[in-house]
Design an enzyme around this catalytic site. Structure first.
Site, PDB file in Angstrom:
ATOM      1  N   HIS A 327       0.807  -1.214   0.000  1.00 17.83           N
ATOM      2  CA  HIS A 327       0.000   0.000   0.000  1.00 17.83           C
ATOM      3  C   HIS A 327       0.843   1.269   0.000  1.00 17.83           C
ATOM      4  O   HIS A 327       0.353   2.322  -0.422  1.00 17.83           O
ATOM      5  CB  HIS A 327      -0.943   0.016   1.211  1.00 17.83           C
ATOM      6  N   GLY A 328       2.051   1.193   0.458  1.00 16.99           N
ATOM      7  CA  GLY A 328       2.854   2.406   0.446  1.00 16.99           C
ATOM      8  C   GLY A 328       4.175   2.249   1.151  1.00 16.99           C
ATOM      9  O   GLY A 328       4.348   1.367   1.996  1.00 16.99           O
TER      10      GLY A 328
END
Length: 482
Positions: A327-328
């Site tokens: 996700h990041g």
């Protein structure tokens, strides 16, 4: 190009008209139109990153053919590693390069070696790179494992990689599902088209009306959490939990609905996750295309749950931490994944991780019983706690947010207007959960409208009205940053 923009409102019907009324009899031209339209759709953000999609397409197209046509397993594996290293390298450079450099410098600083960050780059994250790299990589993996034969039709393969409805935020589609649809002639079906329009309408409602209305409340509370009492912070967490759900599932609904307009069926990506009875069921209902991707291409190759207990626990932690990292490039996402792993392991140890795989809550009843309400409430609560880390700027802020929320308990004095949107969404979701076919049943050749038909049309018109009423500001979808 945003789904909730005027440009897309012009773009979609234009492509639709050419697709069905001009090029209907020529499959290759139809696919070429989809490819060109997808590139136009993507280049609306930044045309320079089209080169990355095209390069990824070329690499995996030829890798797939080489894997399939090679006799020696060693050669097959070599080509597979070309695909894996290329796609992971592409993702790693644009998404994680600065994260690893900064983390290394922080580690040196922790042991007494102060050093300035001179290696970080001002890199722009290409929209959708986490989605299309996983999509092309799974194509090579499926061919290597003998689950799929490669296509020699480059236009169809390129259209699969860049298919505009799901290009930038999923669902992460499998080649085994989408490529055969690209290769076969398509006929417009009225029922499928109506289903698509209904999904688009509901997805736009979730995004424009619910998510974008909750966003300002959640942003103000999270950005100024030190000034609010515990009641307001709890509301902020509830608002963000529903904001991210409506934002992301809304995109998926629009993507799936748009695909139906062009004769394609994509996999379902959300199945009412906040009505789950435990965290295992939650992950069978939330971002299904990603969770099944990690299950098939990481968890099972690591041994899945076939080994001993500790090996399975290790695999569970790996799968959730990697999911968070996907996700990041931030420790908050890794912490988010770690929390879900810690919530899942107790289910596994009690052999209850596969409970609730069939059946529905309040089966044959309109309302859940006390036990089901407790199960849903507790699952949502712990999921909501994990969202605090997902939304916060850093782990310290997340802990302080939760600490202040649980120690300074008080009724919220303001910011309560967003609760109306939450309650509205819960009511609509519950009705669809119990009667999901409302979105898909299309009855033709009826001589008269029933009371239920009239009620549905009233609801549709109300949804359209509220979408236009709340559509003053175009907000990007949250998952564009992933």
């Amino acid at each position: 190009m945003l789904f909730n923009s005027l440009e897309y409102l012009i773009f979609l019907p234009t492509v639709f008209l050419f697709y069905w009324f001009v090029f209907q009899k020529n499959l290759r031209v139809q696919n070429s139109l989809l490819l060109i339209s997808s590139y136009v759709f993507y280049s609306w953000w930044d045309y320079r990153f089209l080169s990355l999609i095209f390069l990824s397409t070329i690499v995996d197209y030829f890798v797939g053919l080489k894997i399939y046509n090679s006799d020696a397993r060693k050669i097959k594996k070599s080509y597979l590693w070309i695909s894996i290293l290329f796609n992971i390298g592409l993702l790693g450079f644009f998404k994680y390069f600065n994260f690893f450099i900064d983390s290394w410098i922080d580690l040196l600083g922790a042991i007494g070696y102060e050093q300035k960050s001179t290696w970080t780059l001002n890199v722009i994250l290409p929209v959708g790179i986490s989605f299309y790299t996983f999509q092309t990589m799974s194509y090579s993996l499926d061919i290597y494992h003998g689950k799929l034969k490669p296509t020699k039709d480059f236009i169809s393969f390129a259209s699969f990689v860049s298919f505009f409805p799901q290009l930038v935020a999923g669902p992460i589609e499998r080649a085994s599902n989408l490529i055969p649809q690209m290769l076969n002639s398509r006929v417009f079906k009225y029922e499928q088209g109506v289903q698509g329009l209904r999904l688009i309408l509901y997805g736009m409602f979730k995004k424009v009306v619910i998510a974008d209305s909750l966003a300002p409340h959640a942003d103000i509370i999270f950005e100024n959490y030190t000034t609010f009492n515990g009641g307001v912070l709890l509301l902020g967490l509830i608002y963000f939990s529903f904001q991210i759900y409506c934002d992301f599932s809304g995109y998926s609904d629009i993507a799936i609905g748009t695909s139906k307009l062009f004769g394609f069926e994509l996999m379902s990506n959300f199945k009412f996750p906040y009505f789950s009875r435990n965290i295992g069921e939650f992950w069978r209902r939330w971002h299904i295309s990603l969770s099944t991707w990690f299950r098939d291409y990481l968890y099972i190759p690591l041994g899945g749950s076939k080994g001993d207990k500790w090996l399975t626990i290790r695999n569970i932690f790996i799968i959730f931490i990697v999911s968070g990292f996907w996700h990041g490039a931030h420790w908050t996402f890794i912490m988010w994944g770690l929390i879900h792993a810690m919530l899942y392991v107790p289910l596994f140890l009690r052999a209850k991780n596969r409970q609730s795989t069939s059946g529905v809550i309040s089966e044959n009843r309109w309302f859940p019983n006390t036990k089901e309400i407790f199960q849903m409430g507790s699952t949502f609560f712990f999921t909501m706690i994990s969202w605090a880390f997902f939304r916060s700027e850093n782990i310290n802020d997340a802990f302080n947010y939760l600490l202040k929320m649980t120690t300074e308990i008080d009724l919220p004095s303001h910011n309560r207007s967003g609760i109306i949107f939450v309650l509205l969404l819960v009511i609509l979701e519950w009705i669809l959960y119990k009667k999901e076919k409302i979105l898909f049943d299309v009855q033709q050749n009826k001589s008269f409208l029933t009371k239920m038909d009239i009620l549905k049309y009233i609801v549709y018109y109300l949804l359209v009205y509220t979408i236009f009423f709340f559509s003053g500001k175009q907000e990007k979808f949250i998952y564009f940053q992933f």
